[in-house]
Design an enzyme around this catalytic site. Sequence first.
Site, short mmCIF file in Angstrom:
data_model
loop_
_atom_site.label_atom_id
_atom_site.label_comp_id
_atom_site.label_asym_id
_atom_site.label_seq_id
_atom_site.Cartn_x
_atom_site.Cartn_y
_atom_site.Cartn_z
CG HIS A 23 -2.45 0.02 -7.92
ND1 HIS A 23 -3.56 0.61 -7.35
CD2 HIS A 23 -2.18 -1.06 -7.14
CE1 HIS A 23 -3.93 -0.07 -6.29
NE2 HIS A 23 -3.10 -1.09 -6.14
NE ARG A 37 -4.25 -1.36 -0.07
CZ ARG A 37 -4.32 -2.37 -0.91
NH1 ARG A 37 -3.28 -2.65 -1.68
NH2 ARG A 37 -5.40 -3.12 -1.00
CD GLU A 64 6.00 12.63 -3.56
OE1 GLU A 64 5.60 12.24 -2.45
OE2 GLU A 64 5.24 13.14 -4.42
#
Length: 389
Positions: free
Chosen positions: A274, A233, A262
């Site tokens: 993902h 996660r 970032e």
Amino acid sequence: MYKIRTYNAISSKGLSRFPTDSYQVSSESTDADGILLRSQKLHTEVLPESVVAIARAGAGTNNIPVADYTEKGVVVFNTPGANANAVKELIVAALLMGSRDIYGGMNYVQGLTEMTDSGEMGKLLEKEKKNFAGGEIQGKTLGVVGLGAIGSMIGNLALELGMNVVGYDPAISVEAAWQLSSSVERMENLEALLACSDFITLHVPAIPATKHLINSKTLSGMRSNAKILNFAREEIVSSADMVAALDAGVIAGYITDFPAPELLGRKDVLLMPHIGASTEEAEENCAVMAANQLMDFLENGNILNSVNYPKIRMSRNGGTRITFTNKNVPKVLGSVLSVLADGEINVVDMVNKSRDEIAYNIIDIEGDLNDSLKAQIEAVEGVVHVRVI
């Protein structure tokens, strides 16, 4: 007729589990008994009072307001382990990509668009391939944080690939412990695991206790050549602290399935969109498991793989089945049984389990339960929700 509302694209193999003569499955239902979903966020959705269960075709339930639904007596299911193989295979790929500059080498070759002579290309690649050299994972130490369904599979597979494996999980279940090879060395704490690992793979749930588990403090105790894999996660790793650690050379790399702005444009970071559980097989497995769990609860009141209710099951004993949720306080079950006794209702069998602040009960009785007695049970102090099956 039970009504199931679906969100997202659910695998047809899962949807086909619902018998058409007793289930109506639709994405438009407004008075559903159960909900089957993948990633749809329910935090802002108005939950119909008819809903008694929600099944998420996946492991994480961040998109579901679990605490709120628990207070309403709604059971929330997930499907742990159904997508484990898909994630396991992607992590193996990530280990190899993190050990050797496969991605950089492939990008370099694809950039040679102006070359037309294969012989010249071969000479150039022979000269440049040293720029993409790396190491082998055999003999390296893999630290596995979280030894559940996926973590234990990764640990066992890494051993077969010739890696040394250390693991840390303060709450490992008996089932997971049986699946884990005895060759995996158990570490007493996270810091000890981080200090001795070349690669670290994270497999813990996103809960308050694990938010930013990987931060400036924990990163500071790692080897400078170490790389972290996060396919669990996003919240488990502080992206800001990770960037600072990479800039300072505290660790060597970060590989994750959870991109953040970032992290973009860095050669020491590999980002994936993902896709950990994005295989046809994983989606089918999750959908089938979710559908089966939802049906068993609606038809029998049994609970398996709930994130907010206890695991509980009782074979049917004929007659009528009553299930009810109550606050986990004394005298509630006794009061309900008194209602049945006063109504001259004979109990055939029963089971009671609790989890945190709630308790759940399954009671089989002879004959039927009329509306008056059901209302009396609902009126018992501490009772949250009652069903008659």
